[in-house]
Design an enzyme around this catalytic site. Structure first.
Site, mmCIF file in Angstrom:
data_model
loop_
_atom_site.group_PDB
_atom_site.id
_atom_site.type_symbol
_atom_site.label_atom_id
_atom_site.label_comp_id
_atom_site.label_asym_id
_atom_site.label_seq_id
_atom_site.Cartn_x
_atom_site.Cartn_y
_atom_site.Cartn_z
ATOM 1 N N PHE A 140 42.514 46.338 42.630
ATOM 2 C CA PHE A 140 42.422 46.804 41.244
ATOM 3 C C PHE A 140 40.953 47.042 40.933
ATOM 4 O O PHE A 140 40.149 46.110 40.934
ATOM 5 C CB PHE A 140 43.005 45.809 40.242
ATOM 6 C CG PHE A 140 42.931 46.360 38.840
ATOM 7 C CD1 PHE A 140 43.912 47.218 38.356
ATOM 8 C CD2 PHE A 140 41.839 46.086 38.014
ATOM 9 C CE1 PHE A 140 43.817 47.785 37.087
ATOM 10 C CE2 PHE A 140 41.731 46.645 36.750
ATOM 11 C CZ PHE A 140 42.727 47.488 36.286
ATOM 12 N N ASP A 225 33.122 44.361 44.295
ATOM 13 C CA ASP A 225 33.540 44.483 42.897
ATOM 14 C C ASP A 225 33.720 43.062 42.367
ATOM 15 O O ASP A 225 34.731 42.405 42.629
ATOM 16 C CB ASP A 225 34.840 45.286 42.784
ATOM 17 C CG ASP A 225 35.303 45.437 41.330
ATOM 18 O OD1 ASP A 225 34.787 44.704 40.459
ATOM 19 O OD2 ASP A 225 36.193 46.276 41.064
ATOM 20 N N LYS A 254 33.001 42.646 32.482
ATOM 21 C CA LYS A 254 33.748 41.565 31.832
ATOM 22 C C LYS A 254 32.829 40.467 31.242
ATOM 23 O O LYS A 254 32.253 40.671 30.191
ATOM 24 C CB LYS A 254 34.807 41.013 32.789
ATOM 25 C CG LYS A 254 35.891 42.079 33.066
ATOM 26 C CD LYS A 254 37.206 41.518 33.537
ATOM 27 C CE LYS A 254 38.290 42.589 33.477
ATOM 28 N NZ LYS A 254 38.758 43.086 34.752
HETATM 29 C C1 LIG Z 1 38.941 44.529 35.033
HETATM 30 C C2 LIG Z 1 38.514 45.041 36.347
HETATM 31 C C3 LIG Z 1 38.008 46.359 36.501
HETATM 32 C C4 LIG Z 1 38.009 47.367 35.391
HETATM 33 O O1 LIG Z 1 37.267 46.979 34.277
HETATM 34 P P1 LIG Z 1 37.494 47.726 32.867
HETATM 35 O O2 LIG Z 1 36.419 47.167 31.998
HETATM 36 O O3 LIG Z 1 38.873 47.364 32.416
HETATM 37 O O4 LIG Z 1 37.361 49.173 33.116
HETATM 38 C C5 LIG Z 1 37.559 46.723 37.752
HETATM 39 N N1 LIG Z 1 37.582 45.877 38.786
HETATM 40 C C6 LIG Z 1 38.062 44.616 38.685
HETATM 41 C C7 LIG Z 1 38.041 43.723 39.875
HETATM 42 C C8 LIG Z 1 38.562 44.162 37.472
HETATM 43 O O5 LIG Z 1 39.078 42.935 37.373
#
Ligand SMILES: *Cc1c(COP(=O)(O)O)cnc(C)c1O
Length: 402
Positions: A140, A225, A254
């Site tokens: 994701f 990520d 986040k």
């Molecule tokens: C939440 C998340 C994203 C996307 O972040 P948004 O601020 O919702 O665009 C990308 N990678 C990971 C691992 C995430 O948990």
């Protein structure tokens, strides 16, 4: 208005791209949120780990208020007095020299993709338009068209094609598959060190290091990520630290703002970030002074309150408590730091509903997994309380759906 009226209004006018629990939150403080009926809940999702510092942290609220009254946005056409200090802080924290500020996580992932490709052409010498990025099943990385194009979750990509080419999707945790996928056109791999939305999937020990070593041997960028796994969630500042590796690029978001404002960043080596020149990438709001002030404070809170250490300390305790729950519905309980998952042998929605009734908010991921990721400010007594609620729900046969 009562809960029912709020739910009806939202469902009547809002797009139905989420399936939220019917709790209508109106305020929050630390690990606790309060609904419109005045009922209190322990937040065990923490906005997908955006609220590691706890809700409405007074220091972050103050930073937001103070900066909002002074200067909120200049765009990058001009400089602002917050950006430099913020970049310095992020750079020092990540141990990487260059920071490119964005707003949402998906935008920072897109930034990493652009940087990796351009590095592939400018530095590695890949033939024009041939660059490949290796990504992993069950990933994701966000919701833009390019990103969902390399998801293997039909809910995420279905109906949104045609997609951007240049991604190779391979199994997560399989070093042989990774080594076989790397070729002279591979510019990068982009990986979640632990897959969050995938259900807190922890690769076997040694996998990330082996993949990293293969990247180094083949001139491939290792990009982590850390949007959900970073900033203390797993008991280290960054999850990759568990594996003793040094990525070429790290994506954060986040908790970078403590849930106060959308702030993300791509952090990278000189060589990788060196591919950008004025006009090659940007964002109107990226690096705005409000975001920088908020994020600088949010990072300072993680350090000053020793939230990484707290996560490292309380996480294993929480895990042990959850693992001691006896229920034939539980397939596995796993986790690292304060990032825990209870995998059931059936859909977890009704268990999340039952936990909500008991005053604990969790959201199922992949239907049958309950993710537990409270703010890192949670106390031991609150962990005990939460464990008791989970125990009472999962050990109670009455609440189990057939
Ligand atoms: C939440 C998340 C994203 C996307 O972040 P948004 O601020 O919702 O665009 C990308 N990678 C990971 C691992 C995430 O948990």
């Amino acid at each position: 208005m009562d809960t029912k009226a709020y739910v009806e209004q939202e469902d009547r006018y809002g797009a139905h791209n989420y399936h939220p629990l019917n709790v209508v939150v109106e305020r929050a403080e630390g690990v606790w949120v309060y609904d419109v009926d005045g009922k209190k809940y322990l937040d065990c999702l923490a906005a997908y780990s955006a609220v590691n510092q706890g809700h409405c942290h007074p220091r972050i609220v103050k930073a937001l208020r103070d900066q909002a009254g002074k200067l909120a946005l200049t765009s990058r056409a001009f400089r602002n007095d917050q950006l430099g200090a913020y970049c310095k802080k992020v750079s020092e924290l990540a141990g990487l020299p260059r920071v490119l500020p964005m707003n949402t996580g998906a935008e920072a992932v897109e930034t990493a993709i652009k940087a990796a490709r351009k590095w592939g052409y400018d530095v590695k010498g890949i033939e024009k338009n041939k660059a490949e990025i290796i990504v992993f099943e069950n990933n994701f990385h966000g919701r833009t068209t390019t990103i969902v194009g390399f998801s293997n979750d039909p809910d995420s990509y279905g109906g949104f094609g045609p997609f951007t080419p240049g991604f190779r999707l391979i199994p997560f945790g399989d070093i042989g598959a990774f080594q076989a996928a790397v070729n002279e056109n591979t510019c990068a791999m982009i990986i979640e060190p632990i897959q969050g939305e995938g259900g807190i999937i922890i690769p076997r020990e040694g996998y990330l290091k082996e993949a990293y070593d293969h990247c180094k041997a083949n001139n491939v960028l290792f990009i982590a990520d850390e949007i959900q796994s970073g900033l203390g969630r797993t008991g280290k500042m960054f999850c990759y630290e568990w594996d003793n590796i040094k990525p070429d690029g790290v994506i954060i978001g986040k908790a970078l703002s403590g849930g106060m404002y959308p702030v993300s960043a791509f952090v990278a080596t000189e060589e990788v970030m060196g591919v950008f020149f004025p006009g090659s990438h940007g964002s109107t709001y990226g690096g705005n002074p409000l975001a920088c002030a908020v994020a600088s404070e949010a990072l300072a809170v993680i350090e000053d309150e020793k939230l990484v250490e707290k996560s490292a300390e309380l996480g294993p305790y929480f895990l042990e408590k959850l693992q001691s729950i006896k229920s034939d519905r539980i397939k596995e309980v796993r986790g690292r730091g304060l990032w825990l998952a209870i995998e059931l042998d059936r859909p977890a929605r009704s268990d999340c509903e039952a936990l909500k009734e008991l005053g604990m908010l969790c959201k199922e991921t992949h239907a049958n997994i309950i993710r537990i990721a409270p703010p890192l400010t949670i106390t031991k007594a609150e962990v005990d309380w939460a464990s008791d609620q989970v125990k009472s729900v999962l050990e109670s046969p009455a609440l189990a759906p057939a």
